[in-house]
Design a protein around this motif. Structure first.
Motif: not given
Ligand SMILES: NC(=O)c1ccc[n+]([C@@H]2O[C@H](COP(=O)([O-])OP(=O)(O)OC[C@H]3O[C@@H](n4cnc5c(N)ncnc54)[C@H](OP(=O)(O)O)[C@@H]3O)[C@@H](O)[C@H]2O)c1
Length: 380
Positions: A68-88
């Motif tokens: 879901f954040p993949g979709k929400a951030l796509k509209v011009g927000y992805r480049q404004k943030i540092h995206l963190a995620t984790k390997l399970p």
């Protein structure tokens, strides 16, 4: 918004970050039913008001939280943030798995690189798996190819292991649980200072103990908070304590309403580093003492009781049982028991073999306590 150095990298992180673990839902007991309208509004508001880090993980929300954040951030927000995620890490069963999960994460997040990539929830067992499955060479590879910018890990175990892990790889950062009640638990303040001394940026999770230090606060704790020189909510009292520590780069909070996002962003616009005087620290010590005095069972989560022959999740169940009393949070504990503890790992699987009791350094009557915990956690 106040920004802090992210270790030696030259980039700066907003002192408040968004954690994706507790997004609001449209159906209370189904973690996959993220309320997309509310969360989009929360994410966009936070980023428009200076938050520049969003933390996620493969497993949050029944493994849907990256989609879901993949979709929400796509509209011009992805480049404004540092995206963190984790390997399970605990799902990794072969040397090919890290790449498989990573590629799936890029697809879910609709991005071609991840800024901050963490090995998720390292502890005694998963740390072994990191070595067995060549996860360090995998990290080298994703760093060298630019698929991730910075490597880190999140941690849930005791300080000696924390120090071993800090020293085992050229990490850029780590993520530790820290709040004024848990200052001596897990990595704790000792770990915060150690990682900082070793040049790692430190991010903090669970600053409000998952909300328990902000909601349903016992009257005695509220009275203590009201004795402060500052007029503040319990959430602000708790956040101030973490932000007071200059070693902290960023505090992640998994806010669940837009009002919480607004309140926390407002409070993150003030620099709280080194601002709490000794008299105020005494209030934190008092509030912690009140919480601790409500502890039902003296479990320190050392994990010596494990492995359980019946696979009962002993420390976690005792933690939920304790939390219910410490934080007047029976409802939350019951919810976590239902959602996070599989039927085959629940307390009613205990056969009273007594093996765990022989190993428990706190000499807890584990079988009896599990029985009481199961009754409490399954009653309505
Ligand atoms: N890597 C790991 O092993 C790991 C483990 C834990 C967390 N994390 C990450 O760290 C993030 C932060 O941890 P956390 O979610 O536990 O943070 P937290 O800030 O301790 O708890 C978030 C909860 O606090 C309450 N809250 C937040 N702001 C509030 C305010 N202003 N007033 C009243 N209540 C407020 C809300 O609870 P209510 O919903 O009850 O209102 C919210 O759901 C997570 O979202 C996740 O991204 C990682």
């Amino acid at each position: 918004m106040i920004y802090n150095k992210f270790g030696q990298t030259g980039i700066e992180l907003s002192q408040l970050g968004i954690g994706a673990m507790r997004f609001p839902l449209t159906e209370e007991y189904d973690p996959t039913k993220i309320d997309e309208v509310k969360v989009t509004e929360m994410l966009h508001y936070a980023i428009d008001n200076g938050v520049n880090i969003v933390d996620n993980a493969y497993v949050y929300h029944g493994q849907t939280s990256e989609i879901f954040p993949g979709k929400a951030l796509k509209v011009g927000y992805r480049q404004k943030i540092h995206l963190a995620t984790k390997l399970p890490v605990w799902l990794v069963k072969s040397k090919d798995d890290p790449v498989k999960y990573f590629e799936e994460q890029l697809r879910r997040l609709q991005t071609d690189f991840i800024d901050m990539y963490l090995l998720h929830g390292l502890n005694k067992n998963s740390w072994k798996s990191v070595q067995e499955h060549d996860i360090m060479p995998f990290l080298d590879w994703v760093l060298e190819t630019g698929k991730i910018r910075y490597a880190g890990f999140s941690f849930h175990d005791e300080p000696p292991l924390f120090e071993e892990i800090v020293d085992a790889y050229p990490w850029t950062f780590c993520l530790i649980q820290l709040n004024y009640v848990d200052d001596q638990d897990q990595a704790g303040l000792e770990g915060l200072e150690y990682a900082h001394k070793k040049g790692l940026a430190v991010m903090v999770m669970e600053p409000l103990r998952g909300g328990k230090l902000a909601n349903h606060v016992p009257a005695e704790v509220l009275e203590t908070i009201q004795r402060s020189q500052w007029k503040q909510t319990p959430a602000q009292f708790a956040l101030r304590w973490v932000w007071n520590r200059p070693e902290v780069s960023c505090v992640l909070s998994g806010m669940s309403t837009l009002d919480q996002v607004k309140e926390n962003i407002g409070f993150a616009c003030v620099d709280h580093k080194n601002t709490i005087p000794g008299k105020e620290l005494e209030l934190y010590a008092r509030a912690k003492e009140i919480y601790r005095s409500r502890t039902k069972v003296n479990c320190t989560h050392c994990g010596y009781c494990l492995p359980c022959a019946q696979k009962v999740a002993i420390p976690y169940i005792l933690e939920l049982y304790n939390d219910a009393y410490m934080f007047d949070a029976a409802r939350d504990s019951r919810w976590s028991y239902r959602v996070f503890v599989k039927p085959e790992n629940r307390a009613d699987q205990c056969t009273e073999c007594g093996e765990c009791e022989d190993k428990c350094p706190q000499q807890i009557p584990i079988a009896d306590t599990l029985r009481a915990a199961h009754d409490m956690l399954t009653s309505e």
